[in-house]
Write an enzyme that holds these catalytic residues in place. Structure first.
Site, PDB file in Angstrom:
ATOM      1  N   PRO A   2       0.688  -1.220   0.073  1.00 34.10           N
ATOM      2  CA  PRO A   2       0.049  -0.045  -0.088  1.00 34.10           C
ATOM      3  C   PRO A   2       0.765   1.246  -0.143  1.00 34.10           C
ATOM      4  O   PRO A   2       1.846   1.239   0.805  1.00 34.10           O
ATOM      5  CB  PRO A   2      -0.506  -0.208   1.305  1.00 34.10           C
ATOM      6  CG  PRO A   2      -0.797  -1.578   1.619  1.00 34.10           C
ATOM      7  CD  PRO A   2       0.412  -2.108   1.328  1.00 34.10           C
ATOM      8  N   GLU A   3       0.667   2.078  -0.876  1.00 31.82           N
ATOM      9  CA  GLU A   3       1.213   3.361  -1.133  1.00 31.82           C
ATOM     10  C   GLU A   3       0.550   4.704  -0.262  1.00 31.82           C
ATOM     11  O   GLU A   3      -0.555   4.038   0.140  1.00 31.82           O
ATOM     12  CB  GLU A   3       1.495   3.638  -2.544  1.00 31.82           C
ATOM     13  CG  GLU A   3       2.699   2.918  -2.951  1.00 31.82           C
ATOM     14  CD  GLU A   3       3.389   3.274  -4.201  1.00 31.82           C
ATOM     15  OE1 GLU A   3       3.241   4.504  -4.616  1.00 31.82           O
ATOM     16  OE2 GLU A   3       3.767   2.236  -5.180  1.00 31.82           O
ATOM     17  N   HIS A  90      -5.631 -13.753  11.014  1.00 31.02           N
ATOM     18  CA  HIS A  90      -4.621 -12.764  10.600  1.00 31.02           C
ATOM     19  C   HIS A  90      -5.184 -11.409  10.978  1.00 31.02           C
ATOM     20  O   HIS A  90      -4.311 -10.237  10.743  1.00 31.02           O
ATOM     21  CB  HIS A  90      -4.570 -12.742   9.162  1.00 31.02           C
ATOM     22  CG  HIS A  90      -3.932 -13.842   8.486  1.00 31.02           C
ATOM     23  ND1 HIS A  90      -2.698 -14.373   8.764  1.00 31.02           N
ATOM     24  CD2 HIS A  90      -4.311 -14.755   7.472  1.00 31.02           C
ATOM     25  CE1 HIS A  90      -2.596 -15.536   8.272  1.00 31.02           C
ATOM     26  NE2 HIS A  90      -3.432 -15.863   7.211  1.00 31.02           N
ATOM     27  N   ARG A 109       0.832 -11.080   6.045  1.00 34.39           N
ATOM     28  CA  ARG A 109       2.288 -11.498   5.925  1.00 34.39           C
ATOM     29  C   ARG A 109       3.053 -10.695   7.168  1.00 34.39           C
ATOM     30  O   ARG A 109       4.131 -11.066   7.063  1.00 34.39           O
ATOM     31  CB  ARG A 109       2.732 -10.878   4.701  1.00 34.39           C
ATOM     32  CG  ARG A 109       2.242 -11.259   3.255  1.00 34.39           C
ATOM     33  CD  ARG A 109       2.729 -10.639   2.149  1.00 34.39           C
ATOM     34  NE  ARG A 109       2.037 -11.221   0.789  1.00 34.39           N
ATOM     35  CZ  ARG A 109       2.417 -10.784  -0.395  1.00 34.39           C
ATOM     36  NH1 ARG A 109       3.131 -10.088  -0.486  1.00 34.39           N
ATOM     37  NH2 ARG A 109       1.360 -11.453  -1.455  1.00 34.39           N
ATOM     38  N   ARG A 152      22.287  17.304  -8.701  1.00 37.31           N
ATOM     39  CA  ARG A 152      22.137  15.884  -8.721  1.00 37.31           C
ATOM     40  C   ARG A 152      22.346  15.228 -10.084  1.00 37.31           C
ATOM     41  O   ARG A 152      21.787  15.803 -10.910  1.00 37.31           O
ATOM     42  CB  ARG A 152      20.877  15.635  -7.889  1.00 37.31           C
ATOM     43  CG  ARG A 152      20.799  16.348  -6.572  1.00 37.31           C
ATOM     44  CD  ARG A 152      21.617  15.842  -5.232  1.00 37.31           C
ATOM     45  NE  ARG A 152      21.496  14.406  -5.146  1.00 37.31           N
ATOM     46  CZ  ARG A 152      20.731  14.114  -4.289  1.00 37.31           C
ATOM     47  NH1 ARG A 152      19.937  14.839  -3.488  1.00 37.31           N
ATOM     48  NH2 ARG A 152      20.415  12.656  -4.011  1.00 37.31           N
TER      49      ARG A 152
END
Length: 271
Positions: A2-3, A90, A109, A152
């Site tokens: 998940p972002e 879970h 997980r 950079r």
């Protein structure tokens, strides 16, 4: 994993059932996830009133009237479930409120995490100390990015994934934002022009907000707290679309792998 949009969607989904409610039950059903769960979590949170919910980068924040903040990270497969029919193996943290709602943090997980810290000390939380500005906040500006990228030589995509530059950006949404801004992800950061930076600063929050409105991307196991899947993946411009046509100019989308991560871009319009 998940972002930021998935975490923001989660926080917004939890807010109506948690904010202003007293926690009548707090049960950690195992001792650890990615690392140990605070042993005094139940003692410090049971009976507390949730005063607010927020997000920092990819972490969710639950504030209480006792001056503590529960920090949660969803890891690779974590999600909150609201009023599940039954508690499964879970479901590792259970919260119940005085309104009768039950919330379960589900993480098959176990790559997620739970921390409980004094709210006043949030800025000193190790994961937050070196974070750059939020991509949805006013601190992200063309001038700021120009300063951070000056000189950079690393590719712009890798620099945008550096949490010290901008907090919370992940691989999917960096690929999408660079396509919207028409910037080659391989271009050295210091060579990104002023007009390109302006387009990028506009594209980043636009892509993220669109994903939030769609409920996230639902990659693999992610779903919103109400159980609905997010649908932004159906709106991807380039991510996961190798060999298809770019929505800008009909160019063919390419994929390359950098540091184990896939980069999707259109070599025709992204210069």
């Amino acid at each position: 994993m998940p972002e930021l949009p998935e975490v923001e969607t989660t926080v917004r989904g939890l807010r109506p059932v948690l904010e202003g409610r007293r926690l009548t039950k707090v049960e950690a059903r195992r001792a650890d996830l990615r690392h140990a769960i605070p042993v005094d979590l139940r003692q410090r949170m049971t009976g507390a009133i949730v005063t607010g919910l927020g997000r920092r980068a990819k972490y969710g924040l639950i504030d209480t009237d006792r001056g503590d903040t529960l920090i949660f990270h969803l890891g690779m497969s974590g999600r909150w479930r609201i009023d599940p029919d039954e508690i499964g193996k879970h479901d590792h943290l259970i919260l119940e409120t005085d309104a009768g709602h039950r919330l379960a943090l589900n993480d098959p997980r176990r790559f997620g995490s739970l921390d409980l810290v004094p709210t006043a000390d949030l800025d000193d939380f190790p994961a937050f100390k070196a974070l750059g500005p939020e991509p949805l906040g006013p601190e992200l500006s063309t001038d700021y990015l120009a300063q951070k990228l000056e000189g950079r030589i690393a590719p712009i995509k890798l620099l945008l994934l550096d949490q010290r530059v901008i907090a919370g950006l992940g691989n999917i949404y960096v690929c999408e934002a660079l396509n919207v801004a028409r910037i080659d992800p391989r271009k050295p950061g210091g060579q990104v022009s002023g007009p390109q930076l302006k387009r990028l600063v506009d594209a980043i929050p636009r892509v993220l907000e669109s994903a939030i409105e769609a409920g996230g991307s639902s990659l693999r196991d992610y779903a919103r707290p109400d159980g609905e899947l997010g649908y932004f993946s159906k709106q991807f411009r380039v991510y996961g679309r190798e060999g298809e046509t770019c929505p800008y100019d009909g160019g063919i989308i390419r994929r390359q792998v950098d540091g184990g991560r896939s980069t999707f871009f259109c070599p025709k319009c992204q210069k």
